[in-house]
Design a protein around this motif. Structure first.
Motif, short mmCIF file in Angstrom:
data_model
loop_
_atom_site.label_atom_id
_atom_site.label_comp_id
_atom_site.label_asym_id
_atom_site.label_seq_id
_atom_site.Cartn_x
_atom_site.Cartn_y
_atom_site.Cartn_z
N THR A 155 -5.26 -3.05 -1.59
CA THR A 155 -4.72 -1.67 -2.09
C THR A 155 -5.21 -1.44 -3.27
O THR A 155 -5.63 -0.34 -3.48
CB THR A 155 -3.22 -2.10 -2.62
N ILE B 258 -8.52 0.14 -2.61
CA ILE B 258 -8.24 1.40 -1.66
C ILE B 258 -7.74 2.54 -2.81
O ILE B 258 -8.39 3.74 -2.69
CB ILE B 258 -7.10 1.53 -0.91
N LEU C 171 0.91 -1.41 -0.15
CA LEU C 171 -0.13 0.08 0.03
C LEU C 171 0.80 1.30 0.04
O LEU C 171 0.72 2.48 -0.90
CB LEU C 171 -0.98 0.19 1.09
N VAL D 168 -10.02 6.10 -3.22
CA VAL D 168 -9.31 7.42 -3.07
C VAL D 168 -9.49 8.00 -4.32
O VAL D 168 -9.98 9.19 -4.57
CB VAL D 168 -7.88 6.98 -2.90
#
Length: 200
Positions: A155, A158, A14, A162
């Motif tokens: 990851t 995310i 990440l 984001v």
């Protein structure tokens, strides 16, 4: 042991993919795009990173054997790459290994930049690929391999959240910065004796 390895895998992947660092570039690439197109580009970027990193996770050992590379040699090379990325991060700038000069301008002119350069190399760059291959080389059980693949998937998710909600993320970060600035003003005025120190 498995929990520690899983946390190591997730944190290393990440931090090296680092969707927050790619946020300014993503906003520049998608400037003027509607929310649906931004989410589509974010989804393609996240999926590209997922496929590339999983591909290297599965093909890593084969590549080692094919080119006669030992894990120790790859760890040394990977250590150098991670050191360079870390030094760039200390200076608060995006590493050239993740984003070459001119990538943003070129991508902004493309109809869909989700795969290149967003997916590769901005998200799935040399640092993340190196980290995945080193982790795979260290994995001794199927559970550890599963932990690596789950870390890659988390990851990628995310990254999508984001980047796909970039406007909201930027506004929240802006709100936090404004609140921090206000706190600095209050602290400064209190230290000068203009106002009394606020009770916590």
């Amino acid at each position: 042991m498995y929990v520690r390895f899983s946390l190591l895998a997730l944190s290393s992947i990440l931090f090296l993919v680092d969707p927050f660092a790619a946020l300014p570039t993503f906003l520049a690439i998608t400037e003027g795009a509607n929310p649906a197109r931004r989410k589509r580009i974010a989804r393609k970027g996240a999926l590209t990173a997922l496929i590339v990193l999983c591909g290297f996770a599965f093909a890593g050992e084969t590549l080692f054997r094919l080119f006669g590379i030992t894990l120790a040699a790859f760890e040394l090379a990977g250590g150098i790459i991670l050191l360079l990325i870390g030094l760039d991060m200390l200076q608060a700038k995006r590493s050239p290994t993740q984003e070459a000069a001119g990538d943003t301008e070129a991508a902004a002119q493309k109809e869909d930049a989700g795969i290149v350069p967003l997916g590769v190399p901005m998200l799935a760059g040399p640092g993340a690929i190196t980290s995945v291959m080193v982790l795979v080389g260290q994995a001794q059980t199927h559970w550890q391999m599963a932990a690596i693949l789950i870390s890659i998937a988390v990851t990628a998710l995310i990254c999508y959240l984001v980047l796909g909600h970039s406007n909201l993320v930027v506004r929240v970060m802006g709100l936090l910065l404004v609140a921090l600035a206000a706190q600095y003003f209050v602290n400064g005025l209190a230290d000068l004796g203009v106002i009394s120190h606020p009770v916590e």
